[in-house]
Design a protein around this motif. Structure first.
Motif, PDB file in Angstrom:
ATOM      1  N   LEU A  70       5.368  14.448   6.645  1.00 39.01           N
ATOM      2  CA  LEU A  70       5.016  13.522   5.057  1.00 39.01           C
ATOM      3  C   LEU A  70       4.320  14.173   3.642  1.00 39.01           C
ATOM      4  N   GLY A  71       3.308  14.841   4.315  1.00 37.74           N
ATOM      5  CA  GLY A  71       2.496  15.558   2.784  1.00 37.74           C
ATOM      6  C   GLY A  71       2.865  15.049   1.667  1.00 37.74           C
ATOM      7  N   ASP A  72       3.761  15.344   0.974  1.00 38.75           N
ATOM      8  CA  ASP A  72       4.792  14.989  -0.162  1.00 38.75           C
ATOM      9  C   ASP A  72       5.101  13.834  -0.187  1.00 38.75           C
ATOM     10  N   GLN A  73       4.580  12.111   0.647  1.00 38.56           N
ATOM     11  CA  GLN A  73       5.459  10.985   0.671  1.00 38.56           C
ATOM     12  C   GLN A  73       4.511  10.861   0.253  1.00 38.56           C
ATOM     13  N   SER A 112       9.545  -9.379  -3.856  1.00 39.69           N
ATOM     14  CA  SER A 112      11.312  -9.688  -2.651  1.00 39.69           C
ATOM     15  C   SER A 112      11.193  -8.226  -2.297  1.00 39.69           C
ATOM     16  N   ARG A 113      10.809  -7.368  -3.606  1.00 40.40           N
ATOM     17  CA  ARG A 113      11.201  -6.005  -2.664  1.00 40.40           C
ATOM     18  C   ARG A 113      10.214  -5.918  -1.729  1.00 40.40           C
ATOM     19  N   MET A 120       1.162  -1.170   0.063  1.00 40.62           N
ATOM     20  CA  MET A 120       0.177   0.259  -0.161  1.00 40.62           C
ATOM     21  C   MET A 120       0.968   0.999  -0.220  1.00 40.62           C
ATOM     22  N   THR A 121       0.207   2.305  -0.673  1.00 38.84           N
ATOM     23  CA  THR A 121       0.825   3.430  -0.755  1.00 38.84           C
ATOM     24  C   THR A 121       0.808   4.420   0.648  1.00 38.84           C
ATOM     25  N   HIS A 158       8.383   0.413   1.111  1.00 37.54           N
ATOM     26  CA  HIS A 158      10.443  -0.062   0.504  1.00 37.54           C
ATOM     27  C   HIS A 158      11.464   1.599  -0.325  1.00 37.54           C
ATOM     28  N   GLN A 159      10.650   2.992  -0.746  1.00 39.31           N
ATOM     29  CA  GLN A 159      11.379   3.638  -0.996  1.00 39.31           C
ATOM     30  C   GLN A 159      11.245   4.478   0.427  1.00 39.31           C
TER      31      GLN A 159
END
Lengths: 261, 351, 283
Positions: free
Chosen positions: B130-133, C279-280, B97-98, B139-140
């Motif tokens: 973190l409004g812009d994320q 895997s990520r 999920m984002t 994982h990013q």
């Protein structure tokens, strides 16, 4: 969040069903191969394994093939993989791709395309059944690669070799006396899995008219059904022992690591 | 479902016990947390602090005891109806999920519509900066960002109690300091009752209104950080919180003699006779003196102050905190006199 | 000097590269080139022969066999993996299932065919048992030696393969996710539908594709089981290799092998993409 009673019963029932599905064919083999024509039990079929000259010869052939394949695989793969890690890391992807390629190019495809190559092999080397080793080395590559790669990833090969080099070791010493002893379990796994694969190989041998163990077993199936079943059961048993041993080697490695942390 | 009165609810842990086989993870824990208060539970691993938090969240059950929120016994309320927001050690964001979907998950479980989820989600993401994320995946994000999202996700449902289970332990030292300030700021802003579990004493002292030190499934002492540091009530607390020197002492009435100095006693000290005084480095004074009682063994520079380690003649090694200007004169081998400042100390039975 | 140091370490890889070129790349290229040749010159006749009715029917059979056993294997294998993963990591059950799966996933070929013949063949153990006990003849008209039999027998190695491939993904499901979901108000059902299933979906699909490729390229089991007719592509390749002219084409084996490369390569590429995605997620 304790598992409910219904779930526990369902679970056991499902596991029993799975167990039956996997066990019954194996038991059937055992039963079938020990049947006597009169309706009793007999070990005749199993004794044939050592009495039948064709079968004995095929067993020896397959064992020799397994031995040669392991040798060839080790010579080809181990120094290459270590070298890539130590000196040419940019070739990592290429070597991995090539090693895993036989998963995408099935044995059946290789056998169709290898006639030309093998006519040269037969001309230059020999036309013995043992020349199958060359293609078997390719066949076992993906599995051997994974086993050795897992072991190599578990150690810091670069630092180890830098330490050894700074203490005056040459590259041969680094590979043979520093890195290989540390990935020994991976090398052993690779060897085990290769033996198991070669002993079970049928596709390439049968389509190139060579007689290895599986080919002879398949031929026997037409005349001596019980002996052929006994032989395949024996081959399976042998391969199982090898692969089980492999899983123990792997586990020993993990267990050792866990104790350290 | 328990409905909170105001943003913060009172939490009472009443005689919680929990054992795994023969191990007592919790051994009769009593703790009352005021509405809107932030309490840190501090202790070494295995002291029961995480078990206490998980029982509070409903993820584990207590063998004995009750959990009360705003006066209601919620011991039998399942975890998904408890209305508590929890932040886990690490990697608890749903990876598929984002950021915004993660933050909206709790609202979704409560049947809140898409538009409102989005508005509320953006609001809490702004709160943690973190409004812009919002459209990124776990994982990013860096470890620190992930934990901020986890905090936002816990806050999005406006829980009556906020639970933090070592949320900083997987982060780098620098991020850790930043994020703990951030957590404190956010907590003050939303005013939720908060329980923060940690094994890092510096973190606990820096962030909480009160710090509860736990050992072997029991609460040793709970007090505001300054008091905990200056007036430890047990040997365990004195030694676990801050650096401590152990010096031979002789107790006489309401004072003790330590290194030929007279110091007042803290509650909980031995009544009379010999004992061990637990003395903070900043309560030790060191000055060069040729016929002193110790020799400098080593010193370490910490910025404006330094730690000077001295070998007491015929006694143990002690660490004193001095100004770095003074420490410059104290080369290893220098003869010094070590004395004790007259601040109250805890004297415990020897051995 | 700098040139030499840059080049010489790579030179050590030469034996490996030459070997794989000869015994892997040359045969593959031979197949691809051969598929487009007839009598030594360029021709699409063999490729066209792949679209003849007989060849298409065989391809369809192969796809049905591979897809059926992939789906059955994936579903049952995932179920078995779940039963295993919910047992404690040190339990005997887990150790046994994992090692046995390792053996059985490799256990294709002649042995497997014979095991099922010994069990369900005309004079098989189970066949005779049912015949004498209940009077039912499950051998029937020999379904074991046709497509239905292949489906049953392939399932035997597909399930263990699924267990091996899917277990790491299941183990990658962190307990924190469940706890976080429950803490945020999710019921068990909501946890499964909103968190666990979406998370495992790529791994599950990927593993199913791997199973498909595995069944599609399997030869030995079918060869030992089926001696009459060529119901699936691998057996048609056998026929094309052993009899000189099949469907009127000499190089048909190359074309069929080329078809197999294409199918397996497409499936394996999709598999690799899905695995990279999981895997990520499930580190």
């Amino acid at each position: 969040m304790k598992p409910s009673y219904t779930w526990r019963v369902t679970r056991v029932a499902l596991l029993l069903l799975f167990g039956a599905f996997f066990l019954v064919p194996l038991l059937a083999m055992l039963d079938f191969s020990t049947r006597d024509l009169g309706g009793g039990r007999s070990g005749e079929a199993w004794l044939d394994l050592v009495r039948d000259p064709d079968l004995s010869a095929a067993i020896i052939t397959s064992l020799l093939l397994a031995l040669l394949t392991v040798g060839g695989m080790l010579v080809l793969l181990v120094p290459t993989m270590i070298w890539v890690r130590l000196r040419v890391p940019r070739a990592t992807r290429l070597v991995e791709f090539l090693c895993l390629l036989p998963l995408t190019i099935p044995a059946l495809v290789i056998v169709v395309g290898m006639r030309n190559v093998y006519s040269w092999v037969n001309y230059l080397v020999s036309d013995s059944v043992l020349t199958l080793t060359f293609v078997y080395v390719v066949l076992v590559l993906p599995y051997s690669y994974r086993a050795i790669d897992a072991a190599l990833s578990g150690i810091d090969a670069v630092t180890l070799s830098e330490a050894a080099r700074s203490l005056g070791a040459g590259w041969f010493t680094v590979i043979g006396r520093i890195v290989v002893p540390n990935i020994w379990s991976g090398v052993l796994s690779a060897a085990f899995v290769s033996v198991a694969l070669v002993l079970g190989e049928f596709t390439i041998a049968s389509l190139t008219n060579y007689e290895n163990l599986q080919v002879v077993i398949a031929l026997l199936g037409k005349s001596e059904a019980r002996t052929s079943v006994a032989a395949s059961a024996a081959a399976l048993l042998f391969a199982s022992v090898l692969l089980m041993a492999l899983s123990y080697v792997g586990r020993g490695r993990r267990a050792r690591k866990e104790n350290l942390t | 479902m328990t409905s909170p009165q105001g943003p913060g609810a009172e939490v009472v842990l009443d005689g919680l016990s929990r054992h795994y086989g023969s191990v007592h993870a919790l051994d009769g824990l009593h703790l009352t947390i005021e509405p809107g208060e932030m309490v840190a539970l501090l202790g070494p691993s295995g002291c029961g602090k995480t078990t206490a938090l998980r029982i509070l969240a409903g993820l584990e059950r207590a063998d004995e005891g009750r959990v009360l929120v705003s006066g209601q016994d919620i011991s039998d309320v399942p975890a998904n109806k408890r209305d508590m927001g929890m932040v886990f050690q690490a990697y608890s964001l749903f990876p598929h999920m984002t950021v915004l979907e993660n933050v909206g998950f709790g609202l979704r479980m409560r049947g809140v519509g898409q538009r409102e989820r989005r508005a509320r989600g953006l609001e809490v993401l702004q709160l943690v900066g973190l409004g812009d994320q919002r459209d990124r995946y776990a994982h990013q994000l860096s470890g620190g960002q992930q934990q901020r999202v986890a905090l936002a996700r816990a806050l999005a449902v406006e829980p009556s109690v906020l639970l933090l289970d070592e949320p900083l332990s997987a982060l780098d030292a620098k991020v850790r300091t930043q994020l703990r300030e951030e957590i404190r700021r956010v907590q003050m802003e939303v005013g939720r009752t908060t329980v923060f579990v940690t094994h890092d004493q510096e973190e606990a002292l820096a962030i909480a209104d009160r710090v509860g030190v736990m050992s072997n499934g029991r609460l040793e002492q709970i007090a505001p950080p300054e008091e905990l540091y200056a007036r430890p009530r047990t040997r365990f607390v004195a030694e676990f919180v801050g650096l401590t020197n152990r010096l031979d002492a002789a107790v006489d009435g309401s004072t003790a003699r330590v290194l030929d100095c007279t110091v007042p006693l803290l509650d909980g000290s031995v009544a009379s006779g010999p004992g061990l005084a637990l003395v903070r480095p900043e309560a030790l004074e060191v000055r060069p003196e040729s016929d002193g009682n110790a020799a400098v063994a080593s010193r370490s520079f910490l910025g404006s102050v330094s730690h000077v380690t001295c070998d007491l003649d015929g006694g143990p090694e002690v660490t004193a905190q001095t100004s770095s200007a003074l420490a410059a004169e104290l080369a290893p081998g220098t003869r010094v006199r070590v004395s004790v400042a007259p601040s109250p100390v805890l004297v415990v039975p020897a051995g | 000097m700098s040139r030499r140091t840059a080049l010489s370490p790579s030179l050590a890889l030469l034996p490996f590269l030459v070997y794989l070129t000869i015994f892997l790349l040359v045969p593959t290229v031979t197949v691809v080139v051969g598929a487009f040749q007839e009598d030594g010159s360029f021709s699409t006749a063999n490729i066209e022969a792949l679209f003849s009715e007989a060849a298409l029917r065989t391809l369809w059979n192969s796809v049905v066999l591979s897809a059926t056993t992939a789906v059955i294997g994936a579903v049952l294998g995932a179920l078995l993996a779940y039963l295993v993963v919910t047992a404690p990591p040190t339990s005997l059950l887990r150790r046994v299932v994992v090692s046995v799966s390792g053996v059985l996933a490799q256990f294709g070929g002649v042995t497997l065919a014979f095991a099922f013949i010994a069990m369900l063949g005309f004079s098989g153990v189970v066949t005779e048992l049912l015949r004498s006990a209940v009077g039912v003849d499950i051998f029937g008209s020999g379904w074991l030696f046709g497509l239905p039999g292949l489906i049953l027998v392939y399932t035997y190695f597909q399930i263990p393969l699924m267990v091996i491939v899917f277990l790491p993904a299941l183990e990658g499901l962190r307990p924190q996710w469940r706890e976080a979901a429950v803490n945020l108000g999710a019921t068990t059902w909501q946890y499964w539908t909103r968190v666990a299933v979406p998370l495992l979906r790529p791994a599950f699909l990927g593993a199913s594709l791997l199973l498909f490729a595995n069944a599609f390229a399997a030869y030995a089991t079918a060869a030992a089981l089926v001696s009459q007719g060529n119901p699936i592509v691998p057996l048609l390749i056998r026929a094309a290799l052993t009899s000189e002219v099949l469907l009127g084409r000499q190089n048909l084996a190359f074309a069929l092998a080329f078809q197999m490369i294409v199918v397996v390569a497409v499936v394996m590429t999709a598999y690799a993409l899905l695995v990279r995605r999981t895997s990520r997620w499930l580190r």
